[in-house]
Write a protein that holds these residues in place. Structure first.
Motif, PDB file in Angstrom:
ATOM      1  N   ARG A 233      11.543 -28.202  -7.101  1.00  0.00           N
ATOM      2  CA  ARG A 233      12.613 -28.407  -6.114  1.00  0.00           C
ATOM      3  C   ARG A 233      12.128 -27.921  -4.753  1.00  0.00           C
ATOM      4  NH1 ARG A 233      18.615 -25.823  -6.532  1.00  0.00           N
ATOM      5  NH2 ARG A 233      18.710 -27.226  -8.338  1.00  0.00           N
ATOM      6  N   SER A 234      12.167 -28.789  -3.769  1.00  0.00           N
ATOM      7  CA  SER A 234      11.724 -28.422  -2.425  1.00  0.00           C
ATOM      8  C   SER A 234      12.673 -27.403  -1.818  1.00  0.00           C
ATOM      9  CB  SER A 234      11.665 -29.664  -1.537  1.00  0.00           C
ATOM     10  OG  SER A 234      10.750 -30.609  -2.065  1.00  0.00           O
ATOM     11  N   ALA A 235      12.111 -26.468  -1.060  1.00  0.00           N
ATOM     12  CA  ALA A 235      12.904 -25.378  -0.478  1.00  0.00           C
ATOM     13  C   ALA A 235      14.097 -25.910   0.313  1.00  0.00           C
ATOM     14  CB  ALA A 235      12.018 -24.507   0.413  1.00  0.00           C
ATOM     15  N   TRP A 236      13.908 -27.000   1.059  1.00  0.00           N
ATOM     16  CA  TRP A 236      14.983 -27.506   1.916  1.00  0.00           C
ATOM     17  C   TRP A 236      16.138 -28.086   1.108  1.00  0.00           C
ATOM     18  CZ3 TRP A 236      16.956 -32.447   2.161  1.00  0.00           C
ATOM     19  CH2 TRP A 236      16.217 -33.466   1.542  1.00  0.00           C
ATOM     20  N   MET A 237      15.924 -28.359  -0.186  1.00  0.00           N
ATOM     21  CA  MET A 237      16.966 -28.949  -1.016  1.00  0.00           C
ATOM     22  C   MET A 237      17.927 -27.905  -1.586  1.00  0.00           C
ATOM     23  SD  MET A 237      14.408 -31.693  -2.836  1.00  0.00           S
ATOM     24  CE  MET A 237      15.354 -31.792  -4.347  1.00  0.00           C
ATOM     25  N   ASN A 238      17.698 -26.627  -1.300  1.00  0.00           N
ATOM     26  CA  ASN A 238      18.622 -25.580  -1.741  1.00  0.00           C
ATOM     27  C   ASN A 238      19.885 -25.590  -0.882  1.00  0.00           C
ATOM     28  OD1 ASN A 238      17.017 -24.470  -3.874  1.00  0.00           O
ATOM     29  ND2 ASN A 238      15.683 -23.578  -2.313  1.00  0.00           N
ATOM     30  N   GLU A 239      20.904 -24.858  -1.328  1.00  0.00           N
ATOM     31  CA  GLU A 239      22.188 -24.847  -0.616  1.00  0.00           C
ATOM     32  C   GLU A 239      21.988 -24.346   0.815  1.00  0.00           C
ATOM     33  OE1 GLU A 239      25.885 -26.045  -0.302  1.00  0.00           O
ATOM     34  OE2 GLU A 239      24.905 -26.074  -2.256  1.00  0.00           O
ATOM     35  N   PRO A 240      22.411 -25.120   1.819  1.00  0.00           N
ATOM     36  CA  PRO A 240      22.215 -24.711   3.216  1.00  0.00           C
ATOM     37  C   PRO A 240      23.211 -23.650   3.652  1.00  0.00           C
ATOM     38  CG  PRO A 240      23.380 -26.796   3.146  1.00  0.00           C
ATOM     39  CD  PRO A 240      23.048 -26.446   1.714  1.00  0.00           C
ATOM     40  N   ASN A 241      22.933 -23.042   4.812  1.00  0.00           N
ATOM     41  CA  ASN A 241      23.828 -22.032   5.373  1.00  0.00           C
ATOM     42  C   ASN A 241      24.863 -22.659   6.303  1.00  0.00           C
ATOM     43  OD1 ASN A 241      22.276 -22.785   7.548  1.00  0.00           O
ATOM     44  ND2 ASN A 241      21.390 -20.765   7.929  1.00  0.00           N
ATOM     45  N   SER A 242      24.997 -23.978   6.252  1.00  0.00           N
ATOM     46  CA  SER A 242      25.901 -24.698   7.150  1.00  0.00           C
ATOM     47  C   SER A 242      26.543 -25.848   6.388  1.00  0.00           C
ATOM     48  CB  SER A 242      25.123 -25.244   8.354  1.00  0.00           C
ATOM     49  OG  SER A 242      25.866 -26.237   9.045  1.00  0.00           O
ATOM     50  N   PRO A 243      27.813 -26.140   6.633  1.00  0.00           N
ATOM     51  CA  PRO A 243      28.431 -27.298   5.985  1.00  0.00           C
ATOM     52  C   PRO A 243      27.992 -28.627   6.588  1.00  0.00           C
ATOM     53  CG  PRO A 243      29.981 -26.289   7.489  1.00  0.00           C
ATOM     54  CD  PRO A 243      28.777 -25.396   7.465  1.00  0.00           C
ATOM     55  N   VAL A 244      27.289 -28.585   7.713  1.00  0.00           N
ATOM     56  CA  VAL A 244      26.911 -29.814   8.418  1.00  0.00           C
ATOM     57  C   VAL A 244      25.398 -29.989   8.479  1.00  0.00           C
ATOM     58  CG1 VAL A 244      27.037 -31.067  10.620  1.00  0.00           C
ATOM     59  CG2 VAL A 244      29.025 -29.775   9.791  1.00  0.00           C
ATOM     60  N   VAL A 245      24.663 -28.916   8.800  1.00  0.00           N
ATOM     61  CA  VAL A 245      23.208 -29.015   8.940  1.00  0.00           C
ATOM     62  C   VAL A 245      22.564 -28.841   7.568  1.00  0.00           C
ATOM     63  CG1 VAL A 245      21.164 -28.169  10.129  1.00  0.00           C
ATOM     64  CG2 VAL A 245      23.394 -28.068  11.265  1.00  0.00           C
ATOM     65  N   ILE A 246      21.955 -29.903   7.069  1.00  0.00           N
ATOM     66  CA  ILE A 246      21.350 -29.890   5.735  1.00  0.00           C
ATOM     67  C   ILE A 246      19.981 -29.212   5.763  1.00  0.00           C
ATOM     68  CG2 ILE A 246      20.536 -31.333   3.819  1.00  0.00           C
ATOM     69  CD1 ILE A 246      23.566 -31.311   4.197  1.00  0.00           C
ATOM     70  N   SER A 247      19.183 -29.498   6.794  1.00  0.00           N
ATOM     71  CA  SER A 247      17.833 -28.924   6.850  1.00  0.00           C
ATOM     72  C   SER A 247      17.327 -28.865   8.279  1.00  0.00           C
ATOM     73  CB  SER A 247      16.860 -29.750   5.992  1.00  0.00           C
ATOM     74  OG  SER A 247      16.711 -31.058   6.529  1.00  0.00           O
ATOM     75  N   SER A 248      16.309 -28.026   8.476  1.00  0.00           N
ATOM     76  CA  SER A 248      15.617 -27.895   9.761  1.00  0.00           C
ATOM     77  C   SER A 248      14.136 -28.118   9.533  1.00  0.00           C
ATOM     78  CB  SER A 248      15.820 -26.493  10.356  1.00  0.00           C
ATOM     79  OG  SER A 248      17.186 -26.194  10.513  1.00  0.00           O
ATOM     80  N   ARG A 249      13.510 -28.839  10.454  1.00  0.00           N
ATOM     81  CA  ARG A 249      12.081 -29.133  10.311  1.00  0.00           C
ATOM     82  C   ARG A 249      11.365 -28.914  11.636  1.00  0.00           C
ATOM     83  NH1 ARG A 249       9.567 -35.127   9.650  1.00  0.00           N
ATOM     84  NH2 ARG A 249      10.179 -35.104  11.837  1.00  0.00           N
ATOM     85  N   VAL A 250      10.167 -28.355  11.568  1.00  0.00           N
ATOM     86  CA  VAL A 250       9.269 -28.293  12.713  1.00  0.00           C
ATOM     87  C   VAL A 250       7.936 -28.886  12.287  1.00  0.00           C
ATOM     88  CG1 VAL A 250       7.847 -26.744  14.122  1.00  0.00           C
ATOM     89  CG2 VAL A 250      10.312 -26.393  13.993  1.00  0.00           C
ATOM     90  N   ARG A 251       7.436 -29.798  13.089  1.00  0.00           N
ATOM     91  CA  ARG A 251       6.153 -30.448  12.816  1.00  0.00           C
ATOM     92  C   ARG A 251       5.251 -30.298  14.038  1.00  0.00           C
ATOM     93  NH1 ARG A 251       6.497 -36.378  13.394  1.00  0.00           N
ATOM     94  NH2 ARG A 251       5.627 -35.814  15.420  1.00  0.00           N
ATOM     95  N   LEU A 252       4.007 -29.904  13.803  1.00  0.00           N
ATOM     96  CA  LEU A 252       3.025 -29.734  14.871  1.00  0.00           C
ATOM     97  C   LEU A 252       1.896 -30.735  14.681  1.00  0.00           C
ATOM     98  CD1 LEU A 252       2.804 -25.823  14.849  1.00  0.00           C
ATOM     99  CD2 LEU A 252       4.132 -27.244  16.428  1.00  0.00           C
ATOM    100  N   ALA A 253       1.618 -31.542  15.711  1.00  0.00           N
ATOM    101  CA  ALA A 253       0.534 -32.518  15.663  1.00  0.00           C
ATOM    102  C   ALA A 253      -0.736 -31.889  16.229  1.00  0.00           C
ATOM    103  CB  ALA A 253       0.907 -33.763  16.464  1.00  0.00           C
ATOM    104  N   ARG A 254      -1.824 -31.964  15.466  1.00  0.00           N
ATOM    105  CA  ARG A 254      -3.097 -31.393  15.877  1.00  0.00           C
ATOM    106  C   ARG A 254      -4.233 -32.359  15.541  1.00  0.00           C
ATOM    107  NH1 ARG A 254       0.127 -28.657  18.153  1.00  0.00           N
ATOM    108  NH2 ARG A 254       0.442 -26.405  17.973  1.00  0.00           N
ATOM    109  N   ASN A 255      -5.284 -32.340  16.376  1.00  0.00           N
ATOM    110  CA  ASN A 255      -6.458 -33.174  16.140  1.00  0.00           C
ATOM    111  C   ASN A 255      -7.726 -32.350  16.299  1.00  0.00           C
ATOM    112  OD1 ASN A 255      -5.584 -36.196  15.879  1.00  0.00           O
ATOM    113  ND2 ASN A 255      -4.279 -35.330  17.485  1.00  0.00           N
ATOM    114  N   LEU A 256      -8.759 -32.738  15.560  1.00  0.00           N
ATOM    115  CA  LEU A 256     -10.042 -32.049  15.651  1.00  0.00           C
ATOM    116  C   LEU A 256     -10.787 -32.520  16.888  1.00  0.00           C
ATOM    117  CD1 LEU A 256     -11.240 -32.067  11.920  1.00  0.00           C
ATOM    118  CD2 LEU A 256      -9.706 -30.480  13.108  1.00  0.00           C
TER     119      LEU A 256
END
Length: 344
Positions: free
Chosen positions: A10-33
């Motif tokens: 079970r993915s961490a984000w699929m657990n019960e959220p701390n908000s009735p509206v916000v299901i999940s939060s994501r941050v993505r960082l793009a990097r190149n060599l």
């Protein structure tokens, strides 16, 4: 942990959220060599070299990540990774040397040779943008200590898409907005969000539909903006969206109580008794069921909303049952699983 056990986790984000509206939060960082062309310009040999370089660091130097080459996976396994938001649909549908590194609870995933050489992602339940960012930057620092990222003073991190140049940061929240949809206010609210410089997409990002009344809201531009500015702007707008959704739910409770009760109880009754459920129908019903439990109209069930949504998607359903199913068989098995999970 075997690969099958890792993907079934079970993915961490699929657990019960701390908000009735916000299901999940994501941050993505793009990097190149530094010494390689961007993925859309690189040769197959160069892509293989990037994967070898990055996977070696991810497999041996960065704990607790496990690297998986996507060339080793079948189509259903690709689908599972996409459905759980661990890789993008474009990475899952591409060819050549590419892969993903996963933490055991999936809070971290690092895509290799997607639009950029690396896409570092952290995904957590509920409204946790700051914590998500903190974890992402910690992982980014550990990787940058071992890899030479393309960076220029005055420009920041170089990325394949110009809109990601600078911080390379894409932050997003997944919000559940049944109240705004039922009261027909959702277009007005989300239209205002886009005018504030944010992007609104469906459940699986660009080009996808908002099944289950779920929408992704994210920043669009990184160049010239600090990480703090991006996060604080998204957080402020998210709070406004939450306020509008809660107001819409109260409007339903006060002005349309029988309509509201009929929708949520009808959803619960169908989920507990249906013998065939399509993926789209189940998401719609689960959304109304979640609305009913959030508003205290329905007794809670043992599985949380996000878990049921993802576990009943076509890829995850087949992978859990360990066999391929035609569409009618999937509808039957999906209904059976939901009946079991929604039993009180």
């Amino acid at each position: 942990m075997t690969r099958k056990e890792l993907l079934l986790q079970r993915s961490a984000w699929m657990n019960e959220p701390n908000s009735p509206v916000v299901i999940s939060s994501r941050v993505r960082l793009a990097r190149n060599l530094e010494d390689f062309p961007f993925p859309h310009l690189i040769s197959s040999e160069g892509a293989a070299q990037v994967e070898q370089t990055v996977s070696q660091v991810l497999s041996t130097g960065i704990e607790p990540l496990e690297y998986i080459s996507l060339t080793e996976l079948n189509n259903i396994e690709h689908q599972v990774l996409i459905e759980k938001h661990l890789i993008s649909p474009s990475l899952g549908g591409s060819t050549g040397a590419r892969g993903v590194a996963l933490a055991p609870d999936h809070r971290y995933s690092v895509m290799v040779n997607e639009e950029d050489h690396l896409r570092i992602q952290v995904l957590l339940p509920g409204n946790q943008l700051q914590e998500t960012y903190r974890l992402a930057t910690e992982l980014d620092d550990r990787l940058e200590a071992k890899l030479d990222f393309a960076y220029r003073e005055g420009h920041g991190y170089l990325t394949a898409c110009p809109t990601n140049v600078g911080t390379g940061l894409r932050a997003s929240v997944m919000v559940h907005l049944p109240g705004l949809v039922i009261t027909k206010q959702v277009q007005q609210v989300l239209g205002a969000v886009t005018r504030l410089g944010l992007a609104v997409r469906g459940l699986y990002g660009e080009g996808s539909q908002a099944f289950g009344h779920m929408f992704q809201v994210s920043n669009q531009i990184t160049l010239g903006k600090s990480e703090e500015d991006i996060l604080s702007h998204l957080d402020a707008v998210t709070r406004q969206i939450v306020e509008h959704e809660l107001q819409a739910r109260e409007l339903l409770r006060k002005q349309m109580p029988m309509l509201l009760e009929d929708k949520v109880w009808r959803a619960r009754g169908t989920l507990q008794n249906a013998r065939l459920l399509s993926s789209e129908d189940s998401m719609h019903l689960l959304s109304h069921d979640r609305l009913g439990t959030d508003m205290g109209l329905l007794p809670k069930i043992k599985d949380c909303f996000a878990t049921l949504i993802i576990d009943t998607r076509p890829g995850c359903l087949q992978y859990f049952l360990d066999r391929e199913l035609d569409p009618s068989q999937r509808d039957e098995e999906r209904a059976r699983l939901i009946r079991e999970r929604t039993a009180l």
